[in-house]
Write a protein that holds these residues in place. Structure first.
Motif, PDB file in Angstrom:
ATOM      1  N   ALA A 208      -7.281   4.613  -6.316  1.00 31.03           N
ATOM      2  CA  ALA A 208      -6.968   5.806  -6.791  1.00 31.03           C
ATOM      3  C   ALA A 208      -7.712   6.102  -8.151  1.00 31.03           C
ATOM      4  O   ALA A 208      -8.128   6.872  -8.694  1.00 31.03           O
TER       5      ALA A 208
ATOM      6  N   LYS B 209       0.910  -0.993  -0.163  1.00 29.17           N
ATOM      7  CA  LYS B 209      -0.024   0.063   0.114  1.00 29.17           C
ATOM      8  C   LYS B 209       0.764   1.361  -0.164  1.00 29.17           C
ATOM      9  O   LYS B 209       0.658   2.132  -0.598  1.00 29.17           O
TER      10      LYS B 209
ATOM     11  N   ARG C  11       1.128   4.074  -2.867  1.00 26.18           N
ATOM     12  CA  ARG C  11       0.701   5.512  -2.420  1.00 26.18           C
ATOM     13  C   ARG C  11       1.778   6.750  -2.931  1.00 26.18           C
ATOM     14  O   ARG C  11       1.272   7.781  -3.320  1.00 26.18           O
TER      15      ARG C  11
ATOM     16  N   VAL D 232      -4.549  -0.195  -3.467  1.00 33.09           N
ATOM     17  CA  VAL D 232      -4.401   1.325  -3.253  1.00 33.09           C
ATOM     18  C   VAL D 232      -4.411   1.916  -5.138  1.00 33.09           C
ATOM     19  O   VAL D 232      -4.976   3.020  -5.210  1.00 33.09           O
TER      20      VAL D 232
END
Lengths: 342, 342
Positions: free
Chosen positions: A288, A238, A242, A284
């Motif tokens: 997004a 994750k 990010r 993640v």
């Protein structure tokens, strides 16, 4: 004419001396020469020592400067500090090299994989992310070291696992999974009998590379089925994703439209544990994408099949007015691709 | 007969030489002598140096040992390491002291405030929490230093504020409030012009006490109305309260039933910013109380009006078979009380 290439890492450094034809004449190793960690003086002395040893090893005259010295190091983007480093090297060791070129580890890796750009995500002892757009512009995220970043790195994974044990012992935070495997592995790896014994390893005798090395034991635990080990790698996946999300708004539209989708070059030993990180990483990026990146339909994860020093040499040659064409497709390996559901 | 008392801190250490009647004969200062940070050898040398200087300053014979030497230091709970420290001191410096007593900064403070127990929450450069039950048993939470804890400390508050600026710059995490005040204050305090300039302060020239000192600037900003400064202190209040929640299940029933409710002794400079931490602190304790601590109806926050060396001296005297009765009510000040709604 010979060219020196130096790769400066947090754990150790490596110098390679190559001929104008690209043949490797000698390689030498040195300690960590990152100027942020050891200071400019130690950095310069370490670099000079490695290059001079390489000249002697290759049977060359140590008093004759190499043609160009290309260096990749973290922090290689701070222009003022880098210029000072070069000026100091010229003054202190005039026989070292005729010209200098300094770039970051991320850019050296990217130049090895493509001349069109992409995103580089480094996760070794530390972590770092760099977007290189087709026009050459760069956008960074992370790379601030273990005191201010390094999320998703081997250091960070080791720290997260150990912190989970400390917090569980303190009843400060409840661990999501049984801590016994990690606690036992920690006691074995650091040769301690309790949490108090960890304090020297965190302070007086702290060595980032040794601390980060515990990550290997956690990878073994994760592969063997321990839930907490698997958890910390999921969190690392994750964290690394990010970094990509952070630079997504600055990605040039053309980078999304190649056959591979958005190319993400993965550098560093933590990526060997991709299977353990996969669920967190893909989650993640999918979240997004779902929140509004229309161009972002697909991404591919790549690794280098060649040393990133190759890209550094290419850039050093460009800087000196020469060109060194590379067969990029031979330099990379695609290990994961994902196309989002529409 | 004279007694030495030494308070060992992460930033500096202090030695006090007192007569048997309790009069202070001399005080000396020294650098950080925490053995976890500087090693046992430097720790012992530093202690001996401070005590010998105090003897000379008081006009006493430096070759005559003091009667007892009471020391408070973080890490003072690890019996094996402490015994080794004492053994090494006896062997290396036989003229230093006849007897030794070592306790933690938290226990020294608690002994100054009460002989019945309570919870001590230290938040200075670092942080730590210790429950002392009426039967003398202790339960700790935190106190592992900035690499593995220190939540709610001046170091932690400074780090949280600076990390928020770094993450906002990287687009890695969106700041809950405008970062401009904190960024400007950081550049002024550390005398840097950009984030890159912070790297030496985080690594090569890192000093925990200097880094933590930035917290004062954040307190000023919070008092002046800056929302991000107020936010980091609210988070610190939550973090410190979580230390109390961590030890709540181990609190003896009788500690809840005094007039003050659960007594919480607050030690360290960060508590001067109580007004900025109050909302976060009270919120976490109220949530914990609502989730099932029936005995927990009230708590009071206390500060010491006397030096915690007083409690250390009391315990040192007890250890040597003497007694030193203290007027506890004169030693404390209640600055906040809260009774939960039923």
């Amino acid at each position: 004419v010979w060219m020196g290439k130096i790769k400066i890492g947090g754990t150790h450094s490596k110098a390679v001396l190559v001929s104008a034809e690209g043949h490797i004449l000698a390689e030498t190793d040195g300690p960590c020469t990152n100027h942020w960690l050891v200071g400019v003086d130690n950095c310069i002395n370490g670099i000079n020592d490695m290059v001079q040893r390489a000249k002697i090893k290759a049977g060359l005259d140590p008093d004759t400067p190499v043609c160009s010295l290309g260096m990749s190091l973290s922090g290689g983007e701070q222009k003022a500090a880098i210029q000072k480093l070069i000026d100091d090297m010229r003054e202190r060791y005039p026989k070292l090299s005729q010209s200098y070129f300094i770039t970051t580890d991320a850019i050296g890796a990217m130049a090895t994989a493509s001349d069109y750009g992409g995103i580089v995500v480094i996760s070794g002892t530390g972590s770092n992310c760099k977007l290189v757009n087709p026009d050459g512009t760069q956008v960074g995220c992370g790379g601030w070291g273990h005191m201010m970043g390094d999320e998703g790195s081997a250091y960070w994974i080791s720290h997260l696992a150990i912190k989970t044990v400390f917090d569980a012992r303190d009843n400060l935070v409840t661990s999501p999974h049984d801590i016994n495997y990690v606690k036992k592995a920690m006691e074995e790896y650091f040769q301690v009998s309790d949490l108090m014994g960890m304090l020297p390893h965190l302070y007086r005798i702290f060595q980032k590379s040794h601390f980060a090395g515990f990550c290997r034991k956690l990878a073994e635990g994760g592969s063997a089925g321990d839930a907490l080990c698997q958890h910390v790698f999921t969190e690392a996946g994750k964290a690394l994703a990010r970094h990509i999300v952070a630079v997504l708004p600055r990605v040039h539209q053309d980078l999304f439209s190649g056959e591979l989708g958005l190319p993400v070059l993965c550098v560093g030993s933590v990526w060997r544990s991709w299977e353990l990180m996969k669920s967190g990483f893909t989650q993640v990026l999918s979240e997004a994408q779902a929140h509004g990146y229309g161009h972002f339909q697909k991404y591919s994860l790549l690794t280098l099949r060649q040393s990133s020093a190759l890209g550094g040499a290419k850039m050093g040659a460009q800087n000196a007015g020469a060109s060194l064409p590379l067969d990029y497709s031979a330099n990379i390996n695609v290990f994961f691709s994902h196309t989002f559901n529409q």
